[in-house]
Motif scaffolding. Structure first.
Motif, PDB file in Angstrom:
ATOM      1  N   GLU A 580       0.961  -1.140   0.035  1.00  0.00           N
ATOM      2  CA  GLU A 580       0.201   0.056  -0.087  1.00  0.00           C
ATOM      3  C   GLU A 580       1.142   1.273   0.017  1.00  0.00           C
ATOM      4  N   ALA A 581       1.912   1.228   0.690  1.00  0.00           N
ATOM      5  CA  ALA A 581       2.905   2.431   0.850  1.00  0.00           C
ATOM      6  C   ALA A 581       3.519   2.512  -0.646  1.00  0.00           C
ATOM      7  N   VAL A 582       3.870   1.467  -1.160  1.00  0.00           N
ATOM      8  CA  VAL A 582       4.748   1.356  -2.343  1.00  0.00           C
ATOM      9  C   VAL A 582       3.698   1.864  -3.363  1.00  0.00           C
ATOM     10  N   ARG A 583       2.430   1.645  -3.310  1.00  0.00           N
ATOM     11  CA  ARG A 583       1.390   2.075  -4.327  1.00  0.00           C
ATOM     12  C   ARG A 583       1.090   3.715  -4.347  1.00  0.00           C
ATOM     13  N   GLU A 584       0.986   4.182  -2.887  1.00  0.00           N
ATOM     14  CA  GLU A 584       1.048   5.300  -2.806  1.00  0.00           C
ATOM     15  C   GLU A 584       2.203   6.156  -3.324  1.00  0.00           C
ATOM     16  N   ARG A 585       3.393   5.637  -3.087  1.00  0.00           N
ATOM     17  CA  ARG A 585       4.632   6.267  -3.781  1.00  0.00           C
ATOM     18  C   ARG A 585       4.678   6.308  -5.207  1.00  0.00           C
ATOM     19  N   VAL A 586       4.317   5.276  -5.949  1.00  0.00           N
ATOM     20  CA  VAL A 586       3.907   5.123  -7.180  1.00  0.00           C
ATOM     21  C   VAL A 586       2.857   6.223  -7.792  1.00  0.00           C
ATOM     22  N   LEU A 587       1.625   6.409  -7.172  1.00  0.00           N
ATOM     23  CA  LEU A 587       0.843   7.305  -7.691  1.00  0.00           C
ATOM     24  C   LEU A 587       1.405   8.665  -7.432  1.00  0.00           C
ATOM     25  N   GLU A 588       2.158   8.844  -6.474  1.00  0.00           N
ATOM     26  CA  GLU A 588       2.810  10.112  -6.328  1.00  0.00           C
ATOM     27  C   GLU A 588       3.636  10.592  -7.594  1.00  0.00           C
ATOM     28  N   ILE A 589       4.469   9.795  -7.969  1.00  0.00           N
ATOM     29  CA  ILE A 589       5.302   9.567  -9.212  1.00  0.00           C
ATOM     30  C   ILE A 589       4.475  10.099 -10.371  1.00  0.00           C
TER      31      ILE A 589
END
Length: 802
Positions: A580-589
């Motif tokens: 979930e944390a990785v997903r949020e970072r990907v969405l930030e990118i």
């Protein structure tokens, strides 16, 4: 490791034109296949016993031939003189002042010193250039023993003037323990059981005996220790908890933990038997002494001595009930034999005590559970962990009370079944679904298997289907059928205030034009299917089809033990949270790169599905490969469940457990009353799993646990001589486990009632079916024969009176 993003940034560009998003295949809720399944069934999978290294030596352990004795002398000269021998080690050769280890209490010697406390205790180590050379050299070691009195039961352990299994505990043993030969004691007192007994219309008591079982994993203990150039050691080993091993190994070697690098090797089953150390320290000691890689592989005889077993137990119970079938009170006393060393005995006592009443509503209880130090083999974790012994006894009691009241045994259980909101004897409230009555209803409603069709008097249509029929021992004479029921309650996860957590590292990047997720944990894959579930979670949370599972090692944070039905909850939870944390970072990118091209990047709830970024309405915004091009996201996070607390040592009150699981069984058996043979025809199960992340794996876990419970009921027992404390049957010749010919049909009814406190609402699965399958089989045998059977396993002589 703090969250971080690695990789450079690419210039923003227009995303590729996309169609509607689709859910990623192979995610949570699907029956994806095991990645190691084909290799295992074809014999190509590499287990720890298959490890090999150039210029490798072989290690061997010399074990005591007596259960309790002073070591007068050890002569290793002949072993050292043997051609091909590189090292022989005894206690005096240990490199540091730390010479003991243990899961909770560090009371287990690396090698025996001064005395041995149980049959098969390690005394000396040998490293040689061939396994047979090592074995023959070990046989040349001369150990002179002076026998000491043997403690084998509660009477001999707590008698006035009884010798102490562990010297020194007479001065500083724990205050709530009334005798130094008691490892741990846990009472649970709630209400007034004495007054409640006076109000009861029916009071039934019973004494029960539960035998010692072996985990009987098919892959014996094994591993390879390789000395490192930095003075450290690399250990490749089959275990259940890499970081616990590391914590115990490093101090004995005199090395910092960073110089003891551990990697999980192929594990051939565990069931609790690999929670404690076996050859880990021994292999490392020999490798560091010789400067060469050392491999140790136990044979089956050694394996019976190389790990802990399930605690045998003696249990006394009293149940009271009103005429309308409501329980008034329960009194019980559970005595577990912990053997020579503590292992997990304190935690097993806590489980046995807190779960001793079963999944029933009882206001007034008086409970005592304790574990003894004896000179019997050490006992510790095994599937069910204290709850198995208690379930065997309390379910026998429930049948007795139902019979006394003239009630159907299932109906009586349902009248007293706990439900969500029930207070346990510890005062803890069950705050998630507890469908005990429904599970019982489902197994009872299932159609019974058809009766045998008889061709003529005394002759069956298929002799092979009868008890002992494959040996042509009967043609149906004296064969009767019985049906029995049982239900159990098991805790999930570590309890009593233990800091139970797991760690996961997840990396997301583009490889060869495809988005790929890599999951790295220290979870021990012992057959439970974690490697499958972790990939499913990553697919569901990150929307990628390509997921790589890194080998488990100590280069990532601890995942805790693969035990207590906790790994899908805990490490699965860690993988989910990190994804979930990785997903949020990907969405930030993605927002940084493409946010100016579509307002949904800023306004919509975004998901990752099937390799795309999509809105919650299903509109696809970008390919993940475009979002991540030139960048990678790499995060490592911990996951913890709700806190628990230790049980009060006087009253047993406290919120000791994080979650409970429930399973019910109906057993159908046929018994040859003349020969004392039992055939289990069917063993149906209903279990609530909260959420089946992999339905096929869930059913496999339930069927596997059920089969182990069947073994406990009718065949599995380590027999220890009551006078000498020596193990009589350390082999699969005399220790019997169920084969495919003994395993009946096991239909499974899976309920999915979500626990809102758990990841995906899931509930630990693996242990609960082991609890209720054993008493269900015993109940069916009692119903078929009319005998008051009070021990497990049942042997032929118990059924024939011979």
């Amino acid at each position: 490791m703090p969250p971080q993003t690695s990789g450079g940034s690419a210039p923003a560009r227009t995303p590729t034109s996309l169609t509607q998003g689709a859910a990623t295949k192979g995610g949570v809720g699907e029956s994806t296949l095991r990645p190691d399944g084909v290799l295992k069934v074809t014999g190509e999978f590499a287990y720890s016993s298959d490890l090999w290294h150039e210029d490798m030596l072989w290690g061997y352990t010399l074990r005591s031939t007596v259960a309790h004795a002073e070591i007068v002398s050890i002569d290793t000269s002949q072993a050292l003189a043997t051609s091909g021998v590189y090292a022989v080690l005894t206690y005096d050769d240990l490199p540091t002042d730390v010479k003991t280890y243990g899961l909770e209490i560090q009371d287990t010697p690396v090698l025996a010193h001064g005395k041995v406390r149980h049959h098969g205790e390690p005394v000396a180590l040998v490293a040689a250039d061939h396994p047979e050379t090592a074995r023959r050299a070990a046989a040349k070691i001369v150990v002179e023993y002076a026998d000491l009195p043997v403690i084998t039961d509660e009477a001999s352990a707590t008698a006035p003037g009884a010798p102490l299994v562990h010297e020194g505990r007479d001065d500083h043993h724990i205050g709530h323990v009334p005798h130094p030969n008691i490892v741990h004691r846990q009472p649970i007192v709630r209400g007034d059981a004495v007054a409640a007994a006076e109000r009861a219309d029916v009071v039934v008591s019973g004494e029960y005996v539960f035998g010692m079982q072996d985990q009987a994993f098919l892959g014996p203990e094994s591993g390879l220790a390789v000395p490192g150039e930095d003075g450290g050691v690399d250990l490749y080993v089959a275990t259940q908890w890499l970081h616990s091993d590391l914590r115990q190994i490093a101090p004995v070697l005199g090395l910092p933990e960073k110089k003891v690098r551990m990697t999980l090797s192929g594990v051939g089953g565990a069931f609790g038997g690999r929670e404690d150390l076996s050859m880990q320290i021994h292999g490392c000691l020999l490798a560091l002494r010789t400067g060469k890689p050392v491999k140790i592989v136990y044979n089956r005889f050694e394996s019976f001595f190389g790990h802990v077993h399930r605690h045998p137990a003696k249990l006394w119970y009293e149940h009271g009930a009103t005429r309308d079938g409501k329980l008034t009170h329960v009194k019980c006393r559970i005595v577990l034999d912990g053997g020579a060393y503590a292992s997990a005995s304190p935690a097993v006592v806590g489980n046995a005590a807190s779960l001793s009443v079963g999944p029933y509503v009882v206001e007034d209880v008086d409970i005592e559970a304790l574990a003894l130090y004896t000179n019997n083999p050490p006992c510790g974790a095994m599937r069910g962990f204290g709850a198995v012994q208690a379930c065997f006894a309390y379910e026998a009691q429930m049948d007795k009370v139902a019979a006394e009241l003239g009630l159907d045994p299932v109906e009586f259980r349902q009248r007293n079944a706990m439900e969500q909101g029930t207070l346990l004897p510890t005062g803890q409230q069950v705050d998630s679904p507890a469908p005990v009555a429904e599970l019982l209803r489902r197994v009872k409603a299932r159609p019974l298997p058809p009766e045998r069709q008889w061709e003529s008097a005394g002759s069956a249509a298929d002799v092979r289907a009868l008890p002992g029929g494959l040996s042509n021992t009967t043609h149906g004479e004296g064969v009767v059928r019985g049906v029995g029921y049982a239900v159990g309650i098991k805790n999930v996860g570590f309890s009593e205030g233990f800091d139970d957590y797991s760690t996961a590292r997840v990396r997301m990047e583009v490889i060869n034009g495809e988005p790929v997720a890599t999951v790295h944990t220290a979870m021990a894959e012992v057959g439970q299917g974690g490697v499958t579930v972790h990939a499913q979670i990553a697919r569901s949370e990150l929307g990628v089809s390509q997921v790589t599972i890194q080998p488990a090692d100590t280069q990532v944070g601890s995942a805790g033990s693969t035990s207590a039905s906790r790994q899908t909850y805990m490490t699965g939870g860690a993988v989910k949270n990190t994804c979930e944390a990785v997903r949020e970072r990907v969405l930030e990118i993605g927002r940084r790169r493409f946010g100016s091209y579509h307002p949904a990047w800023a306004t919509a709830e975004l998901l990752l599905e099937d390799g795309k970024v999509v809105t919650d309405g299903g509109e696809a915004l970008a390919d993940l490969a475009d979002v991540l091009e030139g960048e990678a996201v790499d995060l490592e996070l911990e996951f913890r469940h709700r806190p628990t607390e230790a049980f009060d040592l006087r009253t047993g009150q406290g919120n000791g457990h994080v979650q409970y699981s429930f399973a019910a069984h109906r057993a159908v058996v046929e018994v040859d009353t003349e020969l004392g043979l039992v055939k289990v025809v069917e063993l149906a199960c209903a279990q609530d799993v909260g959420k089946a992340l992999n339905p096929l794996s869930v059913v496999g876990q339930i069927q596997g646990g059920t089969t182990q419970g069947l073994g406990v009921a009718v065949m599995e027992e380590i027999v220890v001589d009551p006078v000498t404390a020596k193990v009589r049957n350390p082999s699969f010749t005399d220790y019997l486990i169920p084969t495919i010919l003994d395993t009946p049909a096991i239909p499974v009814d899976v309920l999915e009632l979500a626990d809102e406190h758990a990841p995906y609402g899931l509930r630990g699965v693996g242990e609960a079916p082991t609890l209720s399958s054993t008493p269900a089989v015993l109940a069916a045998i009692r119903q078929a024969t009319g005998l008051d059977l009070n021990r497990t396993p049942i042997r032929p002589e118990h059924l024939t009176g011979s």
